[in-house]
Design an enzyme around this catalytic site. Structure first.
Site, PDB file in Angstrom:
ATOM      1  N   ASP A 111     -22.731 -47.003 -12.535  1.00  0.00           N
ATOM      2  CA  ASP A 111     -23.137 -45.999 -11.439  1.00  0.00           C
ATOM      3  C   ASP A 111     -24.137 -46.604 -10.560  1.00  0.00           C
ATOM      4  O   ASP A 111     -25.271 -46.787 -10.928  1.00  0.00           O
ATOM      5  CB  ASP A 111     -23.644 -44.819 -12.109  1.00  0.00           C
ATOM      6  CG  ASP A 111     -22.437 -43.950 -13.197  1.00  0.00           C
ATOM      7  OD1 ASP A 111     -21.425 -44.525 -13.323  1.00  0.00           O
ATOM      8  OD2 ASP A 111     -22.522 -42.734 -13.056  1.00  0.00           O
ATOM      9  N   LYS A 132     -20.485 -39.944  -6.461  1.00  0.00           N
ATOM     10  CA  LYS A 132     -21.160 -39.272  -7.175  1.00  0.00           C
ATOM     11  C   LYS A 132     -22.167 -38.440  -6.252  1.00  0.00           C
ATOM     12  O   LYS A 132     -22.915 -39.175  -5.677  1.00  0.00           O
ATOM     13  CB  LYS A 132     -21.691 -40.054  -8.379  1.00  0.00           C
ATOM     14  CG  LYS A 132     -22.586 -39.333  -9.167  1.00  0.00           C
ATOM     15  CD  LYS A 132     -22.933 -40.265 -10.416  1.00  0.00           C
ATOM     16  CE  LYS A 132     -24.036 -39.693 -11.112  1.00  0.00           C
ATOM     17  NZ  LYS A 132     -24.426 -40.657 -12.173  1.00  0.00           N
ATOM     18  N   LYS A 144     -17.654 -37.331  -8.886  1.00  0.00           N
ATOM     19  CA  LYS A 144     -18.432 -36.853 -10.254  1.00  0.00           C
ATOM     20  C   LYS A 144     -19.687 -36.122  -9.681  1.00  0.00           C
ATOM     21  O   LYS A 144     -20.547 -36.912  -8.858  1.00  0.00           O
ATOM     22  CB  LYS A 144     -18.923 -38.028 -10.698  1.00  0.00           C
ATOM     23  CG  LYS A 144     -19.928 -37.984 -11.864  1.00  0.00           C
ATOM     24  CD  LYS A 144     -20.396 -39.275 -12.512  1.00  0.00           C
ATOM     25  CE  LYS A 144     -21.672 -39.093 -13.604  1.00  0.00           C
ATOM     26  NZ  LYS A 144     -21.904 -40.345 -14.191  1.00  0.00           N
TER      27      LYS A 144
END
Length: 318
Positions: free
Chosen positions: A155, A218, A254
């Site tokens: 991430d 995300k 996400k």
């Protein structure tokens, strides 16, 4: 995870023409929040679906090998076995989607999962999380280290300065470099939407990140003052849809930060189903970044099975 986004050449014309209608986005977000969610056994089924999409996360300054081990055990058996047995779901292999930790804790997580005979992926935040303000070389080294230690998902955080000042080519180049050092690991790109100023900026940052090869986009690090909100999500999932329609590449989504209740998890699933369709209702294309959400989902499942709510000591915490 199997879906990979190879990315495309930077299309600055597409980026520069992008505009977001704020009022339309806010109206749609209100509609989503006002939806009635499923009840009884349908709700229980949706909640189990939500569990399988959670990236169970610990990102604290006081993380230790023992609390990472506990997190891994909870991720491997997220709902009490007797509850699953009652629902005839005990043999369906229900786990969370992944565990998510800092780079320095990746080796601990890999070791714990291996000892438990679990094939759960380990995700690691990297690239100067959460602010993304460290030098590029340091951020690239951090990704390399996490991958070497066994992380199969990374991430990353974008450099917000580049997005705020409209340096889209520089942002594309940075994300592309992160993509290369990720190697076979899946790359989720955190936009930190609370720090991007406008919906149009969020849409443009989404597009550029996908063009550069992000497998997921995300919302947040969970450390900003504004994290995952429904209006921002609508902007991002529509960027995903536009990218898919133009390139044929599916990119995951996400939301992360501030998602704490089972009810919210159901709203997120409804939003994904309505905006992107059933293909996006699997952990390969949808993740919920959360640390405390699982506890509330398990409480609701306990209530569905027994008819009463559990005391906190009755459900093992992550």
């Amino acid at each position: 995870m199997s879906v990979k986004n190879p990315g495309i050449d930077l299309d600055l014309e597409w980026v520069s023409k992008a505009r977001v209608n704020t009022q339309a986005v806010l109206k749609r977000a209100q509609q989503v929040q006002g939806r009635k969610v499923a009840k009884k056994q349908w709700q229980a089924a949706w909640l189990l679906k939500a569990v399988t999409c959670i990236d169970l996360t610990t990102l604290s300054g006081d993380d230790t090998p023992s609390n990472v081990h506990r997190l891994c055990m909870k991720a491997s058996q997220p709902v009490r076995r007797d509850l699953l047995k009652n629902m005839d779901m005990h043999d369906k292999g229900i786990t969370t989607a992944a565990v998510c930790v800092y780079p320095s804790r990746v080796a601990d997580a890999v070791k714990s999962l291996k000892a438990a005979n679990s094939s759960l992926p380990v995700a690691s935040v990297a690239t100067g999380f959460p602010a993304g303000q460290t030098p590029l070389k340091t951020r690239l080294d951090e990704v390399r280290m996490a991958v070497q230690d066994g992380a199969t998902e990374i991430d990353i955080v974008i450099n917000r300065t580049l997005a705020l000042t409209g340096q889209w080519a520089a942002l594309y180049d940075e994300v592309r470099q992160f993509r290369e050092v990720c190697g076979e690991a899946h790359m989720k790109t955190i936009l930190a939407v609370g720090e991007l100023g406008t919906f149009t900026n969020v849409y443009k940052a989404s597009l550029v990140s996908m063009m550069a090869g992000s497998d997921f986009i995300k919302t947040s690090t969970g450390k900003e003052s504004v994290n995952a909100t429904y209006p921002v999500a609508i902007v991002m999932v529509r960027a995903i849809r536009d990218y898919y329609l133009r390139t044929g590449h599916k990119v995951g989504f996400k939301p992360a930060g501030g998602i704490r209740t089972a009810q919210e998890a159901l709203v997120w699933l409804v939003l994904m189903k309505e905006e992107l369709g059933d293909d996006w209702l699997t952990p390969t294309l949808f993740r919920l970044g959360a640390s405390s959400l699982l506890a509330d989902i398990e409480r609701q499942i306990y209530h569905y099975v027994t008819g009463c709510y559990a005391a906190y000591y009755e459900l093992p915490m992550a």
